[in-house]
Design a protein around this motif. Structure first.
Motif, PDB file in Angstrom:
ATOM      1  N   HIS A 247     -10.792  18.941  -2.087  1.00  0.00           N
ATOM      2  CA  HIS A 247     -10.658  17.676  -3.074  1.00  0.00           C
ATOM      3  C   HIS A 247      -8.925  16.757  -2.875  1.00  0.00           C
ATOM      4  CE1 HIS A 247     -14.852  18.914  -3.881  1.00  0.00           C
ATOM      5  NE2 HIS A 247     -14.770  17.440  -4.402  1.00  0.00           N
ATOM      6  N   TYR A 248      -8.489  17.473  -2.427  1.00  0.00           N
ATOM      7  CA  TYR A 248      -6.288  16.773  -2.503  1.00  0.00           C
ATOM      8  C   TYR A 248      -6.158  16.565  -0.883  1.00  0.00           C
ATOM      9  CZ  TYR A 248      -1.860  16.937  -2.652  1.00  0.00           C
ATOM     10  OH  TYR A 248      -0.621  16.487  -2.644  1.00  0.00           O
ATOM     11  N   LEU A 249      -7.030  17.598  -0.131  1.00  0.00           N
ATOM     12  CA  LEU A 249      -6.773  17.126   1.496  1.00  0.00           C
ATOM     13  C   LEU A 249      -7.703  15.533   1.835  1.00  0.00           C
ATOM     14  CD1 LEU A 249      -7.841  20.633   3.232  1.00  0.00           C
ATOM     15  CD2 LEU A 249      -5.579  19.458   2.267  1.00  0.00           C
ATOM     16  N   PRO A 250      -7.980  14.973   1.275  1.00  0.00           N
ATOM     17  CA  PRO A 250      -8.554  13.678   1.927  1.00  0.00           C
ATOM     18  C   PRO A 250      -7.358  12.904   1.539  1.00  0.00           C
ATOM     19  CG  PRO A 250     -10.526  14.623   0.839  1.00  0.00           C
ATOM     20  CD  PRO A 250      -9.173  15.926   0.481  1.00  0.00           C
ATOM     21  N   LEU A 251      -6.423  12.955   0.292  1.00  0.00           N
ATOM     22  CA  LEU A 251      -5.817  12.182   0.284  1.00  0.00           C
ATOM     23  C   LEU A 251      -4.399  11.966   1.135  1.00  0.00           C
ATOM     24  CD1 LEU A 251      -3.713  10.158  -2.024  1.00  0.00           C
ATOM     25  CD2 LEU A 251      -2.813  12.759  -3.498  1.00  0.00           C
ATOM     26  N   LEU A 252      -3.803  13.466   1.786  1.00  0.00           N
ATOM     27  CA  LEU A 252      -3.006  13.555   3.108  1.00  0.00           C
ATOM     28  C   LEU A 252      -3.277  12.560   3.993  1.00  0.00           C
ATOM     29  CD1 LEU A 252      -2.065  17.062   2.997  1.00  0.00           C
ATOM     30  CD2 LEU A 252      -1.416  15.257   1.134  1.00  0.00           C
ATOM     31  N   TYR A 253      -4.697  12.736   4.374  1.00  0.00           N
ATOM     32  CA  TYR A 253      -5.162  11.436   5.211  1.00  0.00           C
ATOM     33  C   TYR A 253      -5.027  10.041   4.885  1.00  0.00           C
ATOM     34  CZ  TYR A 253      -7.306  15.854   7.429  1.00  0.00           C
ATOM     35  OH  TYR A 253      -8.128  16.959   7.775  1.00  0.00           O
ATOM     36  N   ALA A 254      -5.349   9.531   3.810  1.00  0.00           N
ATOM     37  CA  ALA A 254      -5.273   8.536   3.189  1.00  0.00           C
ATOM     38  C   ALA A 254      -3.359   8.075   3.159  1.00  0.00           C
ATOM     39  CB  ALA A 254      -6.150   7.595   2.161  1.00  0.00           C
ATOM     40  N   ALA A 255      -2.822   8.551   2.844  1.00  0.00           N
ATOM     41  CA  ALA A 255      -1.581   8.445   2.245  1.00  0.00           C
ATOM     42  C   ALA A 255      -0.411   8.972   3.802  1.00  0.00           C
ATOM     43  CB  ALA A 255      -0.769   9.308   2.178  1.00  0.00           C
ATOM     44  N   GLY A 256      -0.905   9.639   4.925  1.00  0.00           N
ATOM     45  CA  GLY A 256      -0.554   9.634   6.110  1.00  0.00           C
ATOM     46  C   GLY A 256      -1.426   8.527   7.083  1.00  0.00           C
ATOM     47  N   ALA A 257      -2.378   7.473   6.442  1.00  0.00           N
ATOM     48  CA  ALA A 257      -2.178   6.525   7.285  1.00  0.00           C
ATOM     49  C   ALA A 257      -1.811   5.072   6.813  1.00  0.00           C
ATOM     50  CB  ALA A 257      -3.872   6.402   7.210  1.00  0.00           C
ATOM     51  N   VAL A 258      -0.890   5.304   6.112  1.00  0.00           N
ATOM     52  CA  VAL A 258      -0.392   4.088   5.308  1.00  0.00           C
ATOM     53  C   VAL A 258       0.600   3.654   6.213  1.00  0.00           C
ATOM     54  CG1 VAL A 258       1.305   3.491   2.807  1.00  0.00           C
ATOM     55  CG2 VAL A 258      -0.957   4.654   2.629  1.00  0.00           C
ATOM     56  N   HIS A 259       0.839   2.335   6.231  1.00  0.00           N
ATOM     57  CA  HIS A 259       2.124   1.657   6.929  1.00  0.00           C
ATOM     58  C   HIS A 259       2.883   1.848   6.166  1.00  0.00           C
ATOM     59  CE1 HIS A 259       0.151   0.342  10.886  1.00  0.00           C
ATOM     60  NE2 HIS A 259      -0.069   0.912   9.774  1.00  0.00           N
ATOM     61  N   ALA A 260       5.106   1.552   6.379  1.00  0.00           N
ATOM     62  CA  ALA A 260       5.535   1.165   5.291  1.00  0.00           C
ATOM     63  C   ALA A 260       6.162  -0.261   4.985  1.00  0.00           C
ATOM     64  CB  ALA A 260       7.028   1.531   6.140  1.00  0.00           C
ATOM     65  N   ASP A 261       4.541  -0.449   5.258  1.00  0.00           N
ATOM     66  CA  ASP A 261       4.983  -2.311   4.382  1.00  0.00           C
ATOM     67  C   ASP A 261       3.808  -2.676   3.025  1.00  0.00           C
ATOM     68  OD1 ASP A 261       3.587  -2.468   6.511  1.00  0.00           O
ATOM     69  OD2 ASP A 261       3.945  -4.791   7.001  1.00  0.00           O
ATOM     70  N   ASP A 262       3.170  -1.862   3.559  1.00  0.00           N
ATOM     71  CA  ASP A 262       1.983  -1.452   2.574  1.00  0.00           C
ATOM     72  C   ASP A 262       1.933  -0.957   0.763  1.00  0.00           C
ATOM     73  OD1 ASP A 262      -0.291  -1.757   4.349  1.00  0.00           O
ATOM     74  OD2 ASP A 262       0.087   0.550   4.576  1.00  0.00           O
ATOM     75  N   GLU A 263       1.751  -1.604  -0.057  1.00  0.00           N
ATOM     76  CA  GLU A 263       2.088  -1.189  -1.266  1.00  0.00           C
ATOM     77  C   GLU A 263       0.573  -0.373  -2.259  1.00  0.00           C
ATOM     78  OE1 GLU A 263       4.530  -1.623  -3.122  1.00  0.00           O
ATOM     79  OE2 GLU A 263       5.913  -3.069  -1.248  1.00  0.00           O
ATOM     80  N   PRO A 264       0.992   0.894  -2.782  1.00  0.00           N
ATOM     81  CA  PRO A 264      -0.490   1.116  -3.311  1.00  0.00           C
ATOM     82  C   PRO A 264      -0.887   0.221  -4.768  1.00  0.00           C
ATOM     83  CG  PRO A 264       1.716   1.677  -3.913  1.00  0.00           C
ATOM     84  CD  PRO A 264       2.421   0.779  -3.059  1.00  0.00           C
ATOM     85  N   ARG A 265      -1.941   0.442  -5.143  1.00  0.00           N
ATOM     86  CA  ARG A 265      -2.416  -0.157  -5.889  1.00  0.00           C
ATOM     87  C   ARG A 265      -3.753   0.532  -6.935  1.00  0.00           C
ATOM     88  NH1 ARG A 265      -7.286  -4.505  -5.911  1.00  0.00           N
ATOM     89  NH2 ARG A 265      -7.248  -4.171  -4.903  1.00  0.00           N
TER      90      ARG A 265
END
Length: 284
Positions: A247-265
């Protein structure tokens, strides 16, 4: 439902670029969230409406669910993915749920060629018949996109591989965002069913659950996304938060797809049963 849109007849390699799609990690929690009128589901509904109101809504959803584990990595590549009820002990109403979103074999073939196995560099395997949409996918997508008219592909996870490889797959997925693909990781930042307390309120949780969720949120807020791969270094806290880590691993896929200028909400912060964090994130 089969995808009959004009996009279905256009090779994915020829599709024009879109504005960059967001990336989502959604804490899905109990399957009952798919049908109960609670605050988790209400926020999924609101977020779906927000995404559909964009000038360019998603062309395709690529979902990485905690509930599809395979040797190697696979992509669903059928026209009509079935709705999978991969749970037990719930009311019949939940088993009656269907999510008839179309698949996209053409898009799956395209993705399999541009997102490669992180070690062998071979194309990802296409599953043309066996899987479908498990509850990690449809239980959140149905409230978000109730018309079921956006094609959905699921990407499996190879549980035997180290965290860094899951993150590396996510980094390859980033290129799809400019093609109108909404990447959705579906799991939980804390998930321990053995210690659940069904009488706990949304703001109640074990100390170790609160601590691991806090550590994870700090990494995300401070854009230390590669540090998410080192979650097991939290020792006993990590072991309690994730006796198994699917259940933790899907977070790594999403985080890996983030660009440097993306902001988290962050949204849906809180817990179910004191040991399941519903924390969710949208990066855009």
């Amino acid at each position: 439902m089969t995808d009959t849109s004009p996009l279905a007849a256009t090779p994915w390699s020829d599709l024009p670029a879109t504005e960059r799609m967001p990336v989502l990690f959604v804490g899905h929690g109990s399957p009952m969230n798919a049908i109960e009128d609670n605050r988790w589901r209400q926020r999924w509904q609101a977020l779906g409406a927000e995404l559909l109101a964009r000038e360019q809504p998603p062309r395709l959803i690529l979902c990485i669910s905690a509930h599809w584990l395979t040797p190697g990595w696979q992509l669903t590549a059928m026209d009509k993915p079935r709705t999978i009820h991969d749970f037990g002990g719930f009311p019949q109403e939940l088993f009656d749920q269907q999510y008839p979103a179309p698949g996209s074999p053409q898009a799956a073939r395209f993705i399999s060629q541009c997102v490669l196995h992180p070690v062998s560099r071979q194309p990802l395997v296409l599953d043309e018949a066996d899987w479908g949409l498990d509850h990690g996918a449809w239980s959140i997508l149905k409230p978000m996109f109730p018309n079921a008219d956006i094609p959905v592909i699921q990407l499996s996870m190879d549980y035997s591989r180290p965290a860094a490889e899951h993150f590396a797959i996510g980094q390859q997925l980033a290129q799809l965002r400019e093609r109108g693909v909404l990447i959705v990781g579906s799991g939980n930042t804390v998930h321990n069913l053995r210690t659940m307390r069904r009488d706990a309120a949304d703001n109640q949780a074990y100390d170790w659950a609160i601590e691991f969720d806090r550590i994870t949120a700090e990494h995300i807020a401070q854009k230390r996304l590669t540090s998410l791969c080192d979650f097991q270094q939290s020792g006993a806290v990590a072991q309690m938060a994730h006796p198994t880590w699917e259940h933790y691993l899907p977070l790594l896929y999403a985080a890996g797809a983030v660009h440097a200028d993306d902001e988290p909400r962050f949204f849906n912060e809180g817990f179910q049963g004191a040991s399941i964090s519903m924390r969710s994130i949208i990066w855009e």
